[in-house]
Design a protein around this motif. Structure first.
Motif: not given
Ligand code: ATP
Ligand code: MG
Length: 657
Positions: A468-490
């Motif tokens: 299959v082909e498409g766009v890549l996403a992840f279904k679960q959180a993992w420990p080293s994922m970024a928590r925010t974009v500085w000063g712009s959580h939205k």
């Protein structure tokens, strides 16, 4: 690391009996063991990551809650209640056990100017520097900017900052004063660390001067700490600027590490800016360090005594995770290389690998393309200690992959094509060296805890099954994922988590083949849609590079009345090849043959060079703008390594019209 032997007559070397052997077993015994552990990491992430976190790191206070929050709400947090310190984990615990073990192998720009630093020395240097920062008024949670070349002091600065609980924000020391200014202001840094000058590829870089220019518009910066690298005369602003060597002399060689909560910010890092305005990605302490250590151990199969060489700059995420954190967390030696792969000649990487008996080497395809183009006569080296060859940053064309495996790795070292992002913190789709079977051009299988999903970009639904082909996403959180974009959580939520609710969206297209292996197709905006065929730019580029005249290529889609979009190719050719219509025809034929007639470029532009970011990635959006005649709307091009190529490409495009 053994010291270099005393000078012996040359003949003696010829009789040396070589007893070198690779370590017998990777950390994971088989693909089946990977699969079992992988299932555990997905079904019981608390159990899996709780165990990894306790095994890989030393906690000052143990955590009780492994994981909380969700991708839906954008509030994922890991190892709560736990406390730890990054610099303690990278330095102290190894220094206490074995102070004479080599931590940093510094390979200076000039091949013989380098030196080694042991873990014991590193601890003293980090502590003194931490004291200096404290005396400057840096407090827990404050951001400190690092604008340093690839020298040991860059790592010392990282660790000194984290030791006192401050947050580093590294700006690649090749960025202009404007880019530095924007990042200093965005992160509200009060202190900047730099050198008088930098040295790279035999050239001097006026780092202090660039900092001075940037700070004209940063009134909040109180101090600049300047490491004397070349001894050049540089202007000093009294009261603000301080010499590193004078300051560290004042303070003791031990300072206790600040206990940090697991979710306290560790660093900010701005993305490469390939797709638009750079984002100040924030990583936190516990989760990021677990990701760095786990991937270092399992992806690169790092063992005690290894000598690890990542050619990425500390100005990029690759340098953060794989020059600094992964090797030091695991207590091995990391090579810090100040120069370029082309200086004094194209053998430089291989010389370094041979000289320091490097066991793992990690670099971007852009460097490999350069070295492949330079010719195989530069790669005469045996490099018999090499076990792992990593690739990162862009899809690696099969041609280049094979060259890496055969010519560099002598078919002995395993190539790991590691897919990840600034935002993922550590490798997310990647082979595990010595375990995962590889296919040239495929990043292969997910790392522990990563649950990939292929999503149909039109319906937004997940596509199950293989092939299959498409766009890549992840279904679960993992420990080293970024928590925010500085000063712009939205912006963080909108870019990654709100695109497909409940998923982390990577922004990259991907395919999952009949065996469940992943093939990264490049950025979603880079996909070309010709008469309903979704074509990956990476795939067409890989076909073009198979032609012996082609050094590099970039493919974009342009609007076409008939087919919706048409493929246009930009090609840089190797020296000594004639540019003419016959060559253009051959290139078109090459794509027809390798992929199919529908993928054949409608136009081929032969250009002197491609627009690349300073981390070596091709900025296709600029090519799209040029072809659309929107040269006045190129957007943020401050992260281009050589902005002058843009005009040259515009000239070629105009000529063709
Ligand atoms: P920006 O987000 O500002 O546009 P960027 O995405 O180039 O910049 P990085 O975080 O450095 O900044 O790069 C991550 C991207 O690099 C991935 O999303 C992917 O497109 C590409 N990439 C990284 N590794 C690989 C790989 N092994 N194979 C294919 N693509 C890769
Ligand atoms: Mg990105």
């Amino acid at each position: 690391m053994t010291a270099s032997p005393p000078k012996a007559p040359v003949v003696a070397e010829a009789h040396e009996v070589d007893t070198f052997q690779h370590p017998s077993k990777p950390h994971i015994g088989s693909l089946q063991e990977y699969e079992t552990l992988y299932q555990e990491s997905i079904q019981e992430p608390e159990k899996f990551w709780g165990r990894q976190a306790r095994e890989l790191l030393t906690w000052q206070r143990d955590f009780q809650t492994v994981k909380s929050g969700s991708l839906e709400n954008g509030d994922c947090a890991w190892f709560l209640e736990g406390q730890l310190n990054a610099s303690y984990n990278c330095v102290d615990r190894h220094a206490f056990k074995d102070p004479n073990r080599v931590a940093i192998i510094y390979e200076a720009d000039e091949p013989n100017d380098g030196r080694n630093l042991t873990y014991g020395e590193l601890l003293r240097e980090v502590c003194k520097t931490a004291y200096v920062l404290k005396q400057m008024g840096v407090k827990k949670g404050d951001a400190v900017a690092i604008y340093l070349p690839m020298i040991p002091e860059a790592l010392i600065a990282f660790l000194a900052i984290t030791r006192i609980g401050a947050v580093h924000s590294v700006v690649f020391a090749g960025f202009s004063s404007d880019s530095l200014r924007d990042r200093v202001i965005d992160a509200e840094c009060k202190v900047v660390i730099t050198t008088d000058e930098g040295k790279r590829g035999g050239k001097l870089i006026g780092t202090k001067k660039i900092v001075d220019d940037a700070l004209k518009q940063c009134p909040d910066v109180r101090h600049v700490l300047v490491y004397k690298r070349t001894g050049a005369e540089v202007p000093f602003t009294k009261g603000r600027d301080l010499w590193w060597h004078e300051e560290v002399e004042k303070w003791p060689s031990y300072i206790a590490p600040e206990p940090m909560n697991s979710e306290d910010p560790l660093f900010l890092l701005y993305t490469s800016g390939s797709t638009g305005k750079p984002k100040g990605v924030m990583h936190t302490t516990g989760g990021y360090l677990v990701g760095a250590a786990a991937t270092g151990k399992y992806v690169f199969d790092i063992h005690e005594g290894d000598r690890y060489f990542c050619g990425g700059d500390v100005g990029w995420i690759t340098g953060h995770t794989y020059v600094v954190y992964a090797p030091l967390l695991l207590g091995v030696a990391t090579v810090v290389f100040e120069g370029t792969p082309a200086y004094p000649n194209f053998s430089r990487y291989w010389d370094i690998i041979e000289k320091h008996k490097v066991t793992q080497f990690y670099v971007a395809p852009t460097a490999l393309r350069l070295l492949k183009r330079a010719g195989d006569h530069y790669v005469k080296h045996e490099m018999k200690h090499l076990r792992v060859l990593g690739s990162v940053g862009e899809p690696i064309a099969a041609e280049v992959w094979k060259w890496y495996f055969e010519t560099v790795g002598k078919e002995e070292a395993q190539v790991v094509d590691t897919y990840w992002q600034t935002e993922t913190g550590s490798n997310v789709i990647t082979p595990l060296a010595g375990v995962t079977p590889t296919k040239p051009g495929s990043a292969s299988l997910p790392f522990f805890g990563i649950e990939p999903a292929i999503i149909d970009p039109v319906s937004g639904d997940e596509i199950a099954g293989n092939d299959v082909e498409g766009v890549l996403a992840f279904k679960q959180a993992w420990p080293s994922m970024a928590r925010t974009v500085w000063g712009s959580h939205k912006r963080y939520l909108d870019t990654y988590l709100n695109v497909y609710k409940g998923y982390y969206f990577t922004g990259d297209g991907a395919g999952r083949d009949h065996e469940g292996f992943y093939w990264i197709r490049g950025r979603v905006d880079d996909v070309v849609n010709v008469s309903g065929h979704r074509l990956s730019t990476a795939e067409i580029e890989a076909a073009l590079i198979e032609h012996p005249a082609v050094a590099e290529s970039a493919v974009v889609g342009v609007h076409d009345e008939l087919t919706g979009q048409a493929v246009n190719a930009f090609v840089a050719i190797k020296d000594g090849n004639e540019v003419n219509d016959a060559l253009r025809k051959e290139l078109i034929l090459q794509v027809r043959k390798s992929i199919g007639p529908f993928a054949a470029p409608k136009a081929v532009f032969i250009v002197p060079d491609l627009p690349k970011t300073r981390s070596g990635k091709i900025m296709r959006r600029i090519l799209r703008k040029i072809l659309a005649g929107e040269e006045d709307q190129l957007g943020d091009i401050t992260t281009l390594s050589d902005p002058s190529v843009v005009d040259k490409i515009i000239a070629v495009a105009h000529e063709a019209k």
